[in-house]
Design a protein around this motif. Structure first.
Motif, PDB file in Angstrom:
ATOM      1  N   CYS A  65      79.394  45.478  -4.561  1.00  0.00           N
ATOM      2  CA  CYS A  65      80.159  46.420  -5.747  1.00  0.00           C
ATOM      3  C   CYS A  65      81.548  46.002  -5.207  1.00  0.00           C
ATOM      4  O   CYS A  65      82.020  45.769  -7.027  1.00  0.00           O
ATOM      5  CB  CYS A  65      79.418  47.691  -5.456  1.00  0.00           C
ATOM      6  SG  CYS A  65      78.397  48.086  -6.143  1.00  0.00           S
ATOM      7  N   HIS A  68      82.162  41.699  -6.137  1.00  0.00           N
ATOM      8  CA  HIS A  68      81.761  41.168  -7.609  1.00  0.00           C
ATOM      9  C   HIS A  68      82.195  42.032  -8.853  1.00  0.00           C
ATOM     10  O   HIS A  68      81.881  41.984  -9.254  1.00  0.00           O
ATOM     11  CB  HIS A  68      80.594  40.874  -7.852  1.00  0.00           C
ATOM     12  CG  HIS A  68      79.604  39.854  -6.825  1.00  0.00           C
ATOM     13  ND1 HIS A  68      79.902  38.016  -7.477  1.00  0.00           N
ATOM     14  CD2 HIS A  68      79.835  39.881  -5.691  1.00  0.00           C
ATOM     15  CE1 HIS A  68      79.454  37.898  -6.087  1.00  0.00           C
ATOM     16  NE2 HIS A  68      79.027  38.349  -4.870  1.00  0.00           N
ATOM     17  N   ARG A  69      83.229  43.466  -8.097  1.00  0.00           N
ATOM     18  CA  ARG A  69      83.884  44.704  -9.718  1.00  0.00           C
ATOM     19  C   ARG A  69      82.741  44.825 -10.540  1.00  0.00           C
ATOM     20  O   ARG A  69      82.413  44.900 -11.399  1.00  0.00           O
ATOM     21  CB  ARG A  69      84.782  43.442 -10.287  1.00  0.00           C
ATOM     22  CG  ARG A  69      85.428  42.616  -9.394  1.00  0.00           C
ATOM     23  CD  ARG A  69      86.234  43.658  -8.077  1.00  0.00           C
ATOM     24  NE  ARG A  69      86.464  44.340  -8.782  1.00  0.00           N
ATOM     25  CZ  ARG A  69      87.171  45.471  -7.194  1.00  0.00           C
ATOM     26  NH1 ARG A  69      86.962  45.767  -6.649  1.00  0.00           N
ATOM     27  NH2 ARG A  69      88.250  46.262  -8.271  1.00  0.00           N
ATOM     28  N   THR A  71      81.600  47.542 -12.570  1.00  0.00           N
ATOM     29  CA  THR A  71      81.730  48.180 -13.322  1.00  0.00           C
ATOM     30  C   THR A  71      81.372  49.647 -13.242  1.00  0.00           C
ATOM     31  O   THR A  71      80.682  49.999 -13.174  1.00  0.00           O
ATOM     32  CB  THR A  71      81.688  47.542 -14.475  1.00  0.00           C
ATOM     33  OG1 THR A  71      81.903  46.621 -15.226  1.00  0.00           O
ATOM     34  CG2 THR A  71      82.405  49.004 -16.238  1.00  0.00           C
ATOM     35  N   ALA A  76      83.942  49.829  -5.864  1.00  0.00           N
ATOM     36  CA  ALA A  76      84.697  48.514  -6.917  1.00  0.00           C
ATOM     37  C   ALA A  76      85.701  48.812  -6.743  1.00  0.00           C
ATOM     38  O   ALA A  76      86.961  48.690  -7.988  1.00  0.00           O
ATOM     39  CB  ALA A  76      84.582  48.549  -7.349  1.00  0.00           C
ATOM     40  N   THR A  78      90.222  48.675  -5.678  1.00  0.00           N
ATOM     41  CA  THR A  78      91.344  47.961  -4.736  1.00  0.00           C
ATOM     42  C   THR A  78      91.995  48.349  -4.634  1.00  0.00           C
ATOM     43  O   THR A  78      92.889  49.370  -4.516  1.00  0.00           O
ATOM     44  CB  THR A  78      91.728  47.756  -6.808  1.00  0.00           C
ATOM     45  OG1 THR A  78      91.386  46.859  -8.018  1.00  0.00           O
ATOM     46  CG2 THR A  78      92.528  46.049  -6.761  1.00  0.00           C
ATOM     47  N   TRP A  86      94.557  40.403  -5.186  1.00  0.00           N
ATOM     48  CA  TRP A  86      92.865  40.733  -5.201  1.00  0.00           C
ATOM     49  C   TRP A  86      93.022  40.283  -7.167  1.00  0.00           C
ATOM     50  O   TRP A  86      91.869  40.879  -6.883  1.00  0.00           O
ATOM     51  CB  TRP A  86      92.737  42.717  -4.557  1.00  0.00           C
ATOM     52  CG  TRP A  86      92.966  41.834  -3.614  1.00  0.00           C
ATOM     53  CD1 TRP A  86      94.269  42.797  -2.437  1.00  0.00           C
ATOM     54  CD2 TRP A  86      92.033  41.602  -2.499  1.00  0.00           C
ATOM     55  NE1 TRP A  86      94.099  42.339  -1.363  1.00  0.00           N
ATOM     56  CE2 TRP A  86      92.867  42.056  -1.316  1.00  0.00           C
ATOM     57  CE3 TRP A  86      90.814  41.002  -2.467  1.00  0.00           C
ATOM     58  CZ2 TRP A  86      92.328  41.326   0.278  1.00  0.00           C
ATOM     59  CZ3 TRP A  86      89.760  40.796  -1.580  1.00  0.00           C
ATOM     60  CH2 TRP A  86      90.316  41.518  -0.388  1.00  0.00           C
ATOM     61  N   ARG A  87      93.359  41.737  -7.603  1.00  0.00           N
ATOM     62  CA  ARG A  87      92.936  41.349  -8.866  1.00  0.00           C
ATOM     63  C   ARG A  87      92.966  39.681  -9.742  1.00  0.00           C
ATOM     64  O   ARG A  87      91.278  39.504 -10.061  1.00  0.00           O
ATOM     65  CB  ARG A  87      94.589  41.850  -9.836  1.00  0.00           C
ATOM     66  CG  ARG A  87      93.585  41.522 -11.352  1.00  0.00           C
ATOM     67  CD  ARG A  87      94.986  42.065 -12.754  1.00  0.00           C
ATOM     68  NE  ARG A  87      96.086  41.323 -12.654  1.00  0.00           N
ATOM     69  CZ  ARG A  87      96.559  39.852 -12.749  1.00  0.00           C
ATOM     70  NH1 ARG A  87      95.293  39.918 -13.634  1.00  0.00           N
ATOM     71  NH2 ARG A  87      97.807  38.940 -12.879  1.00  0.00           N
ATOM     72  N   PHE A  90      89.301  39.159  -8.306  1.00  0.00           N
ATOM     73  CA  PHE A  90      88.401  39.508  -8.138  1.00  0.00           C
ATOM     74  C   PHE A  90      88.280  38.957 -10.378  1.00  0.00           C
ATOM     75  O   PHE A  90      87.144  39.408 -10.356  1.00  0.00           O
ATOM     76  CB  PHE A  90      89.029  40.940  -8.810  1.00  0.00           C
ATOM     77  CG  PHE A  90      88.659  41.964  -7.337  1.00  0.00           C
ATOM     78  CD1 PHE A  90      87.891  41.517  -6.362  1.00  0.00           C
ATOM     79  CD2 PHE A  90      90.061  42.829  -7.084  1.00  0.00           C
ATOM     80  CE1 PHE A  90      87.748  42.286  -4.995  1.00  0.00           C
ATOM     81  CE2 PHE A  90      89.820  43.657  -6.087  1.00  0.00           C
ATOM     82  CZ  PHE A  90      89.009  42.805  -4.564  1.00  0.00           C
ATOM     83  N   GLU A  91      88.795  38.466 -10.565  1.00  0.00           N
ATOM     84  CA  GLU A  91      88.396  38.123 -11.985  1.00  0.00           C
ATOM     85  C   GLU A  91      88.429  36.862 -11.829  1.00  0.00           C
ATOM     86  O   GLU A  91      87.189  36.446 -12.781  1.00  0.00           O
ATOM     87  CB  GLU A  91      90.150  37.777 -12.673  1.00  0.00           C
ATOM     88  CG  GLU A  91      90.401  39.433 -13.203  1.00  0.00           C
ATOM     89  CD  GLU A  91      92.084  38.487 -13.648  1.00  0.00           C
ATOM     90  OE1 GLU A  91      92.696  37.952 -13.851  1.00  0.00           O
ATOM     91  OE2 GLU A  91      92.865  40.647 -14.646  1.00  0.00           O
ATOM     92  N   VAL A  94      83.971  37.872 -10.987  1.00  0.00           N
ATOM     93  CA  VAL A  94      83.477  38.260 -11.896  1.00  0.00           C
ATOM     94  C   VAL A  94      83.447  36.887 -13.173  1.00  0.00           C
ATOM     95  O   VAL A  94      82.227  36.712 -13.822  1.00  0.00           O
ATOM     96  CB  VAL A  94      83.886  39.367 -13.080  1.00  0.00           C
ATOM     97  CG1 VAL A  94      83.085  39.099 -14.359  1.00  0.00           C
ATOM     98  CG2 VAL A  94      84.465  40.090 -11.556  1.00  0.00           C
TER      99      VAL A  94
END
Length: 158
Positions: A65, A68-69, A71, A76, A78, A86-87, A90-91, A94
């Motif tokens: 979780c 792979h974020r 939702t 999940a 940050t 990190w952003r 994570f993007e 995904v």
């Protein structure tokens, strides 16, 4: 601000593995107990799926979780330090997951994503394995399985 020093963080991060994780092993054990026979980490398939069932033409990915974020999942979160790093990471994860999913479907495979949160407790593992077995025997193309299991089983035929 990180609560541990750089060497400790490095050692902790180096211990994170991409294959044979605890959630993956738990699901494999439960599926095997239900009679499913499979291959592991298909290197020639998109994204090296965790579980490959040629009999059902299905690929099963066990996603963490956090990485792979997932939702809406409480796991999940940050990290507060280096938020931009990190952003971006994570993007990219995904985006890669979506590409892998689409590539597998294009090759004629059925695709299941089982989220780590649905495998956290012993009873949940058996419920998740049963849901995966039901999906394998159905005509659905995709499955997304999160926790709580009864709320987040999503199956699509197209």
């Amino acid at each position: 601000m990180d609560i541990v020093d750089k060497a400790t963080r490095s050692r902790m991060m180096s211990g994170i593995r991409g294959t044979n994780t605890a959630p993956e092993r738990a699901l494999r054990c439960a599926l095997h107990g239900l009679g499913l026979r499979f291959r592991l980490h298909g290197k020639s398939l998109p994204g090296k799926p965790d579980i490959v069932s040629r009999r059902y033409q299905a690929l099963i990915y066990v996603h963490g979780c956090f990485w792979h974020r997932h939702t809406g999942c409480r796991f999940a979160s940050t990290p507060k330090s280096r938020e931009e790093f990190w952003r971006t990471k994570f993007e990219a994860n995904v985006e890669r997951d979506l590409k892998v999913h689409d590539a597998a479907l294009q090759l004629g495979w059925r695709v299941a994503t089982v989220w780590e949160c649905s495998l956290r407790k012993s009873g949940q593992v058996e419920l998740s394995a049963s849901a995966v077995m039901e999906w394998l025997k159905s005509d659905c193309q995709t499955l997304e399985l999160g926790a709580p299991i009864s709320d987040l089983i999503q199956c699509s035929s197209a």
